[in-house]
Every structure is written in C-alpha cells, then in structure tokens.
Design a protein around this motif. Structure first.
Motif, PDB file in Angstrom:
ATOM      1  N   UNK A 127      -2.982  -5.476 -10.711  1.00 28.97           N
ATOM      2  CA  UNK A 127      -3.393  -4.332 -11.502  1.00 28.97           C
ATOM      3  C   UNK A 127      -2.636  -3.082 -11.052  1.00 28.97           C
ATOM      4  N   UNK A 128      -2.539  -2.114 -11.936  1.00 27.83           N
ATOM      5  CA  UNK A 128      -1.788  -0.902 -11.647  1.00 27.83           C
ATOM      6  C   UNK A 128      -2.371  -0.057 -10.537  1.00 27.83           C
ATOM      7  N   UNK A 129      -3.669  -0.225 -10.264  1.00 26.12           N
ATOM      8  CA  UNK A 129      -4.304   0.563  -9.203  1.00 26.12           C
ATOM      9  C   UNK A 129      -4.527  -0.255  -7.927  1.00 26.12           C
ATOM     10  N   UNK A 130      -3.858  -1.401  -7.807  1.00 30.55           N
ATOM     11  CA  UNK A 130      -4.066  -2.276  -6.653  1.00 30.55           C
ATOM     12  C   UNK A 130      -3.212  -1.842  -5.471  1.00 30.55           C
ATOM     13  N   UNK A 131      -3.619  -2.305  -4.285  1.00 31.41           N
ATOM     14  CA  UNK A 131      -2.843  -2.042  -3.077  1.00 31.41           C
ATOM     15  C   UNK A 131      -1.470  -2.694  -3.160  1.00 31.41           C
ATOM     16  N   UNK A 132      -1.404  -3.881  -3.748  1.00 29.71           N
ATOM     17  CA  UNK A 132      -0.118  -4.567  -3.902  1.00 29.71           C
ATOM     18  C   UNK A 132       0.836  -3.742  -4.754  1.00 29.71           C
ATOM     19  N   UNK A 133       0.333  -3.199  -5.849  1.00 34.76           N
ATOM     20  CA  UNK A 133       1.157  -2.374  -6.750  1.00 34.76           C
ATOM     21  C   UNK A 133       1.725  -1.187  -5.985  1.00 34.76           C
ATOM     22  N   UNK A 134       0.887  -0.501  -5.237  1.00 39.13           N
ATOM     23  CA  UNK A 134       1.338   0.669  -4.481  1.00 39.13           C
ATOM     24  C   UNK A 134       2.356   0.278  -3.419  1.00 39.13           C
ATOM     25  N   UNK A 135       2.107  -0.826  -2.720  1.00 38.45           N
ATOM     26  CA  UNK A 135       2.989  -1.248  -1.636  1.00 38.45           C
ATOM     27  C   UNK A 135       4.368  -1.646  -2.159  1.00 38.45           C
ATOM     28  N   UNK A 136       4.408  -2.374  -3.291  1.00 35.42           N
ATOM     29  CA  UNK A 136       5.692  -2.813  -3.837  1.00 35.42           C
ATOM     30  C   UNK A 136       6.488  -1.628  -4.374  1.00 35.42           C
ATOM     31  N   UNK A 137       5.828  -0.725  -5.085  1.00 34.28           N
ATOM     32  CA  UNK A 137       6.549   0.413  -5.652  1.00 34.28           C
ATOM     33  C   UNK A 137       7.003   1.390  -4.570  1.00 34.28           C
ATOM     34  N   UNK A 138       6.367   1.353  -3.406  1.00 31.49           N
ATOM     35  CA  UNK A 138       6.802   2.192  -2.285  1.00 31.49           C
ATOM     36  C   UNK A 138       8.105   1.682  -1.662  1.00 31.49           C
ATOM     37  N   UNK A 139       8.588   0.506  -2.110  1.00 32.87           N
ATOM     38  CA  UNK A 139       9.854  -0.018  -1.608  1.00 32.87           C
ATOM     39  C   UNK A 139      11.058   0.779  -2.115  1.00 32.87           C
ATOM     40  N   UNK A 140      10.881   1.547  -3.175  1.00 34.85           N
ATOM     41  CA  UNK A 140      11.994   2.349  -3.691  1.00 34.85           C
ATOM     42  C   UNK A 140      12.477   3.295  -2.586  1.00 34.85           C
TER      43      UNK A 140
END
Length: 284
Positions: free
Chosen positions: A114-127
């Motif tokens: 989901x867009x508000x999940x911890x996984x979503x935040x962690x992956x997008x922080x790879x930028x």
C-alpha cells in the motif's frame, strides 16, 4: 550470558548467543548494506564509539565478521562478512519480512504494498542511494555479473517473485505476472538498447530455474539469482513468502552509470505501464 546445560546442543540457543543482542543485529544489517567502516557504522546506527567497538569485537570473535586493513597511517579496518556472516543474510531478510507483515503491517500475505506502508516508504527512500560496490550476483550462464551494466548510460533493475510458480489458493495479490513482465522487457529490448539502457532481472529463484526460463523465452538480458538474499539485505527490499520460499516483491529501479538509484517504481500494479515508464525514465 549463562546458559542452561540443555542449551549446549541447541542450535537456536547457540545462534541467540550471537544474534540475541539488539546492536549485533543492527550492525549486521548495516554491513550488509555496504556500511563497512567504523565511522559509517557509527553514523548509521547512532551508537557510541565505545559500544560499537565492543559489539564489533564480539562479532569478529564469534566468526561472523572479519577485519580487513584498508589504511595503515593511522591503522583503519573495514568489517566484512565471513562465510558464516553471509549465511545470516537470509535470516535478516526473514526478520524484515516478518516485521513488515506482522509488526508494521496487518498480517496480510501480499506480493505488493500500500502507498502508506513502511515498505513503500523504505523502497522510495532508495532514490539517491548508491548501490554497494562488489555486489555481483550469479547469472544464467553460471558467471557472477554486476547489478549495473558497465557500458550503459543507465540500467533498469527489476525484481520479480518468480516464473513458472504455482502460487496456490487463494491467490497472493501481486504475485502473478512475472512471465508477462519478462516478455514485455524482452519485446522492448531493442528500444532499451537504442537508448543506451541495459536491463537486469532479479529473483530469488535458483540459477538453473532462471536459465531454463531464459532459454524457453529467449530472454536477451541477464537474469540474476538472489537466492542467497544478498541484494534483498543490501537494499532492504520487500519480500513475501510464497510457494515455500522468500521471494522479491515486484519493483523497478532505474540506476545510473555511477550506481546511484535515480527512480523507483513500486508497487508495480500495471506491468505494461511500468515497463514503458522505466524506459522513459532511464532514457531521459
């Protein structure tokens, strides 16, 4: 730490002697991510130098880490995983998977996010993150290959759960579509190459499984095996347990020639759109 006599023959108890310390686990997490020098470890974990030095000493003594001299004046060491330490990577990934699902999530088994999940935040922080040096993975021809093509302006690195897998019932959301995704990348291969972009596919499948699929489908780009979970641990990538194995969730990273992640596509729900979008992003 004193152990009950019955624990002397218990592998779980013996492993807990090494990993039972909170800081030991975080130190191993950061070393798996490529932070192998003392100052980098201290900065990432926020641990005092005294405590960090003590924990590193314990991990070296237990045979999980080894010290490698990289500077003589003054003397400085890198802390690298031994074979025993590398064998702990699947355990770290399994801990992350459990935490994502049962602590940070609602317990649902899913191959997406989901867009508000911890996984979503962690992956997008790879930028903006640079991929660790020396992280090569076995390819379909039995030779280890780099994650990033050395002769391309950019590399599209996509992870997928697995091809030819019977997912069972009920279906796992997001798991189906790996063959389609590979076919779409295959069919667009000439366009990627015209743009100076290379492609790498990564799954936790075995090399022979990937090689059979690549031959049957005439896949022109390398498929890399992360069966040992080196990449998953290095980038803290999201996983799920399906068909008896920890598997990558579907995502796409666009990485430049300097090994820096420039764009992230996750979750990948519309596969044809994501393949086309990865080409557009990599070519600009």
């Amino acid at each position: 730490m004193r152990m009950h006599n019955a624990d002397e023959t218990c592998g779980i108890a013996q492993a807990a002697m090494v990993l039972g310390d909170w800081w030991h686990v975080l130190v191993l997490r950061e070393i798996a991510r490529g932070h192998v020098r003392f100052d980098a470890l201290a900065a990432e974990i926020g641990l005092s130098r005294r405590v960090l030095s003590e924990r590193l000493g314990r991990l070296v003594a237990s045979g999980v880490l080894r010290r490698s001299l990289y500077q003589r004046r003054p003397v400085r060491y890198e802390y690298l995983l031994t074979d025993a330490g590398a064998a702990l990577l699947p355990l770290l990934v399994a801990m992350q998977d459990w935490g994502d699902r049962w602590v940070l999530g609602d317990g649902s088994l899913t191959a997406t996010a989901e867009g508000d999940s911890a996984e979503h935040a962690r992956v997008h922080a790879l930028v903006g993150t640079r991929l660790p040096d020396g992280l090569d993975l076995p390819g379909t021809h039995g030779v280890e290959l780099p994650l990033v093509s050395p002769d391309a302006a950019a590399t599209v690195l996509f992870t997928y759960p697995g091809t030819g897998v019977e997912w069972g019932e009920p279906p796992i959301p997001g798991a189906v579509g790996c063959t389609l995704e590979n076919r779409l990348f295959r069919d667009a291969w000439s366009e990627f190459r015209k743009a100076g972009v290379d492609v790498r596919g990564v799954s936790a499948q075995l090399v022979r499984e990937q090689a059979e699929f690549a031959k049957e489908e005439a896949v022109p780009y390398p498929l890399l095996s992360d069966a040992a979970h080196q990449l998953a641990a290095a980038l803290r990538l999201p996983t799920f347990r399906g068909a008896g194995r920890l598997r990558h969730k579907r995502l796409i990273l666009v990485v430049d020639a300097e090994r820096t992640v420039r764009h992230v596509l996750f979750p990948v729900v519309d596969i044809p759109h994501a393949v086309a979008e990865s080409l557009r992003l990599a070519a600009t």
